[in-house]
Structure formats: C-alpha cells, structure tokens
Design a protein around this motif. Structure first.
Motif, PDB file in Angstrom:
ATOM      1  N   LEU A   1      -5.993  -3.437   4.432  1.00 47.16           N
ATOM      2  CA  LEU A   1      -5.425  -2.338   5.159  1.00 47.16           C
ATOM      3  C   LEU A   1      -6.759  -1.555   6.022  1.00 47.16           C
ATOM      4  O   LEU A   1      -7.926  -1.364   5.620  1.00 47.16           O
ATOM      5  CB  LEU A   1      -5.042  -1.133   4.272  1.00 47.16           C
TER       6      LEU A   1
ATOM      7  N   PHE B   1       0.810  -1.182  -0.057  1.00 43.50           N
ATOM      8  CA  PHE B   1      -0.074  -0.012   0.180  1.00 43.50           C
ATOM      9  C   PHE B   1       0.861   1.478   0.002  1.00 43.50           C
ATOM     10  O   PHE B   1       1.782   1.147   0.821  1.00 43.50           O
ATOM     11  CB  PHE B   1      -0.836   0.137   1.142  1.00 43.50           C
TER      12      PHE B   1
ATOM     13  N   GLN C   1      -9.544   2.695   3.314  1.00 47.16           N
ATOM     14  CA  GLN C   1      -8.962   1.344   3.810  1.00 47.16           C
ATOM     15  C   GLN C   1     -10.065   0.397   3.388  1.00 47.16           C
ATOM     16  O   GLN C   1     -11.184   0.678   3.052  1.00 47.16           O
ATOM     17  CB  GLN C   1      -8.797   1.459   5.347  1.00 47.16           C
TER      18      GLN C   1
ATOM     19  N   LEU D   1      -5.409  -8.519   0.060  1.00 50.53           N
ATOM     20  CA  LEU D   1      -4.747  -7.680   0.743  1.00 50.53           C
ATOM     21  C   LEU D   1      -5.576  -6.670   1.666  1.00 50.53           C
ATOM     22  O   LEU D   1      -6.583  -6.137   0.985  1.00 50.53           O
ATOM     23  CB  LEU D   1      -3.634  -6.854  -0.117  1.00 50.53           C
TER      24      LEU D   1
ATOM     25  N   ILE E   1      -2.425   0.279  -4.679  1.00 51.38           N
ATOM     26  CA  ILE E   1      -2.045  -1.133  -4.104  1.00 51.38           C
ATOM     27  C   ILE E   1      -1.409  -2.115  -5.204  1.00 51.38           C
ATOM     28  O   ILE E   1      -1.883  -2.143  -6.441  1.00 51.38           O
ATOM     29  CB  ILE E   1      -3.572  -1.887  -3.683  1.00 51.38           C
TER      30      ILE E   1
ATOM     31  N   ARG F   1      -1.407  -3.894   7.874  1.00 52.14           N
ATOM     32  CA  ARG F   1      -1.650  -4.159   6.654  1.00 52.14           C
ATOM     33  C   ARG F   1      -1.633  -5.822   6.470  1.00 52.14           C
ATOM     34  O   ARG F   1      -0.916  -6.518   7.324  1.00 52.14           O
ATOM     35  CB  ARG F   1      -0.440  -3.969   5.637  1.00 52.14           C
TER      36      ARG F   1
END
Length: 518
Positions: free
Chosen positions: A135, A84, A209, A133, A164, A103
């Motif tokens: 965040l 990120f 996020q 992934l 990303i 993360r």
C-alpha cells in the motif's frame, strides 16, 4: 601544507548471477508501478472509486488497484481498497488536498524474488505463506494526477489503524488449523523486517503504508501445502558449505568541500541515492551520489553538525550548538522545527524503525526521546556518566532502545520507551558503539558480539590496532564492516545464516578482508 579535506563513498558490490526477474530492488518496482498507475489513471472516475491498473505482460502476475481520495474525507470516514481497510482517524502527511492510494498484490513469483530473497527472510527462519501486499500513497492535484508525484505518509495509531485481510488471498493449500502459528511481517523501506502477531485469523494490523505478508516458521524439506518456497539466489550466502561471500570494494571520490571545511557526519537516505553531509561550519549538504553533484545546502546550525538521521523525507541534524533541526527536504525552508533539550553537543541521533520516535544522545550524558511532533523531549534518561553517541533501536521489538556511553561510563543500557523503564545495564569494560555488536577503543580495540538479553559475550574479535570508530551491516544482515583509526576497513562474518555452522565455532577467524582507507 595541509591537504584539502574530502570524503569517499565506499561502495560494496555483492557478486551474484543475474536473477530471473529484471527488477531486483523493491523500491524500483514501486517506482515502476507508480509510473504506470499515474500514466493510466482515469481522472474522470469519481473520487473514492477503485480502478484496475493493467501492467505490461512481463508483470502480469502483479495485481494493481488504485483510487483517489480527499484527505479530509479519508480521515473522517475511512475507506477500503482491496485487502486494506482504513478506519476513521487516518491522517495524510504532508496534508495535501487529495491523495492517490495504490494497492499492490505482487503474486507468488515477485514476492519470493523481491521480498523473500531480497530481505533474506530465510535468515530469520521464516518463509512466505501469502503473496506480499503493498500500500503506497502519492499526492494528487484536485483536477487530476500530479505531474511529479511524491510519496506521502499515511499515519495511523494502534487505535486508528489499517487492517490487512489476507483471508481471500492465502494459499489455497494452507490448512486453517495452522493459522495461529503465522506472523504478520512488515517489510520496511530500510531493508528490515518487523514481525507482529495477527489480530485475528489471517488479519494483520498496520499503522502506515508499506508492504505486508503472512509468514510461518521455515521447515527444510517439509513440502508443506501452500507455503511459498523462496527462489534460490546463487549470489547470496545461505551458509551452505560454510562458504564466505565475496565482496568487491570500489572507492569513488564524491566531493571536495573546501580547505576551511571538514566533514563531521554522513548519512544515507533510506531510499534513493542521496547522501547527507554535516560540516564543521554548521551546514548540511545533500548530494546525489550517482551524479556526484550537490543538490542542496541547508543552514540553521551555528556550529559543527556531528549527527544525522533520516526518517522518510525528514532529515534530523544534531549540532554542537546543542540543538536538533528537523528538515523536510520537500520544503523550501531549511528546517521545519527546532528541538531543544540538550545542554551540550548533540553527538548521536537515531529514528526508530517505525519512524515514530527519535532518540538523541549528547555530551551532557543525556539520552532523550522525542516523538514526531514534539519540540521538547517526551522521555529523559540521565543514567549514563559519559557522552552518549551510540544509539540503536531494535528492529524486532517495539520501543526497545539501546544506548552506549563513553570512556567514563563504559556501559550499554537497554530501555523500554513504551513503559519508560530501564531494562538492564552491562559494563563492557571499554567504550561501546552499538547494540548487540559493540566496537571499542583503548586498550584492546576489539569488537564484541553480545547475546541479548543475557548480554553474555559470544565472541571477541581483534585485529584493529587503533580504536574502532565505525560499524555498518551488510544488506543480508550477515556481514559487518568496521572502520578504525588505523585507517583500515575490516569485514567480519558475524551473523551467519541459520544453515551455516554455529557462530561459536566459526566466529574466531572472521576477518576476510583488509582494505586501506587512504
């Protein structure tokens, strides 16, 4: 003698066998990761330095990094944590002094079990190409981690965005030649998926996020190199053999609100077990549905609250007093701002899936659109000729908004809030209450399934004997439940998975349950 009014919660349990992983909820997994991160966070490490968090052995395939930042520095200089990348301009709301970023790389197994299966990715005809992934951001004390951390929002824009980079984690077998066919998938907290184009090969753009992955079109039996095959889920209906899922319906009494009160609106929080209730006296109550306990009562409206809508920790309430109140349930104040623009009762509210726009409908026949910070509407639509209660945002196309008018209007209108244009209008010949599925009253009390954007009718469903007032969609997106003035709930398998038989051939006999409300 009048009976004391009360409200029931309808709980729908999908009967399924236990899955290999012990945690099935994405939110519960986030909470577990948060707790381990906070517990093992080294407060002596310099601000901005990335730390590795080691989870228990049964979560060994999940990779976690974390770092603490000053909010002002993050906005001025940007930062990077794992895949990120944050450019300057990213803001944190609410504005705490420091923030902990977490993360996540959930690995292949957890990504498949929690997100591919849990979000029914195959129902969209896509499959994962990379692990998911994540965040997330939490408040932090200046001298250490917070005792009771809560999630805060990272707010970017199309200009001040989050990049990303999946290049380092893409499946080793995925050929680079197919990268142009991949899409960026964002898994939202309310159980939906939004898809966007890559900004470059294996690079996605986000403005908040959340959880992201690269996906590709699903091809049965392809065995394509490097593409993750979602694990089977026996309890989730994938349409095999044309079987219907079985549902168990349980009714639990939540509360008695008093002989002089009545419930005018309800809305579940996007996460957790909190239910908001709008009352006839103008108060808004927050209840913990698991404990059947009222945890807060908020004032502010003078008349009944007929519309509620959640956006993360912010609850919007619309009232007969013509106002909309924005309530941040983390603050002590009953409301943080007041929106004025309607000239009659506010009877419909809906936040967009990215939580950036709020649409409101009123008995003044107006549809208004607000942004996160405005107290006056940024867009006004006055084409409806009856009250606007039915409002729906598209989960797939940014800025696509649908609205439905009442008896004197009978139209579904589609709007592009990005370009401020009316896209189309369809006369449904009766009242309508949703976007691609509309529910109706006099004289047929039917449910109609529409094909967008042509708005041609796919099916007309009948069975209710009074007007259909409420509609909700099951978590897998295949089943809807409707509630009507005939005091029944009816379940319809309206959106079968792609593997099942065509909707046109199956949709005629879809009601597979009839449960009396009281």
């Amino acid at each position: 003698m009048d009976s004391i009014p009360f409200i029931f919660i309808i709980l729908l349990f999908h009967l399924q066998k236990s899955k290999p992983q012990t945690i099935q909820s994405a939110h519960l997994l986030d909470l577990m990761i948060r707790d381990y991160t906070i517990r093992n966070f080294n407060i002596h490490v310099k601000t901005g330095t990335v730390q590795k968090i080691h989870l228990p052995a049964n979560f060994s395939s999940i990779d976690i990094d974390t770092a603490k930042f000053r909010c002002g520095s993050l906005k001025r200089h940007g930062a990077r944590i794992g895949e990120f990348h944050f450019g300057p301009g990213l803001s944190v709301q609410p504005c705490v002094e420091r923030v902990i970023l977490v993360r996540q790389n959930l690995g292949l197994n957890w990504s498949s079990s929690i997100y591919s299966t849990g979000y029914n990715l195959t129902g969209y005809n896509y499959q994962l190409v990379t692990p998911v992934l994540g965040l997330l951001a939490y408040n932090s004390n200046p001298d250490g981690v917070a005792v009771n951390p809560y999630e805060v929002n990272l707010m970017g824009t199309e200009k001040d965005h989050i990049l990303i980079d999946f290049l380092s984690i893409k499946s080793s077998g995925s050929p680079r030649s197919v990268n142009s066919s991949l899409l960026c998938a964002c898994f939202t907290s309310n159980g939906n998926i939004t898809f966007k184009e890559q900004v470059s090969a294996y690079v996605c753009l986000g403005t908040a996020q959340g959880h992201y992955a690269l996906v590709a079109k699903h091809h049965d039996g392809s065995g394509g190199g490097g593409v993750i095959t979602p694990s089977s889920s026996p309890g989730v209906n994938n349409g095999g053999g044309g079987k219907l899922s079985r549902w168990k319906v349980a009714v639990t009494k939540l509360c008695d609100i008093g002989i002089d009160e009545s419930v005018c609106s309800v809305s579940w929080a996007l996460r957790g077990t909190h239910l908001a209730i709008g009352t006839s006296s103008g108060t808004v109550e927050i209840w913990d549905a698991l404990r059947c306990k009222r945890i807060r009562t908020m004032e502010g409206h003078r008349l009944r609250v007929g519309a509620l809508a959640w956006s993360s920790s912010v609850l919007s309430s619309g009232s007969r007093d013509k106002s909309i109140l924005q309530r941040d349930i983390r603050c002590q104040e009953d409301h943080v701002s007041k929106l004025t623009g309607h000239k009659s009762e506010v009877c419909g509210l809906k936040w967009s899936y990215d939580n950036r726009e709020l649409a409101s409908g009123g008995n003044d026949n107006k549809l208004l659109v607000w942004n996160q910070h405005s107290t006056q509407p940024v867009l006004r639509y006055c084409e409806h000729t009856a009250a606007v209660k039915a409002i729906a945002w598209s989960p797939h196309l940014h800025g696509l908004l649908a609205s439905g008018g009442g008896t004197a209007d009978r139209c579904i209108r589609f709007w592009n809030t990005t370009t401020n244009t009316c896209l189309s209008c369809v006369d449904t010949t009766s009242q309508n209450v949703n976007e691609l599925v509309s529910t109706h009253g006099y004289s047929q009390n039917q449910i109609i399934v529409w094909k967008y954007p042509t708005m041609s009718k796919l099916a007309t469903l009948t069975g209710h004997t009074f007007r259909v007032l409420y509609l909700a969609v099951s978590p897998d997106g295949q089943t809807i439940v409707t509630g009507a003035g005939d005091e029944t709930l009816r379940f319809w398998n309206v959106f079968p998975s792609p593997k099942s038989q065509s909707r046109e051939s199956k949709i005629g006999a879809l009601s597979f349950g009839r449960t009396t409300i009281r």
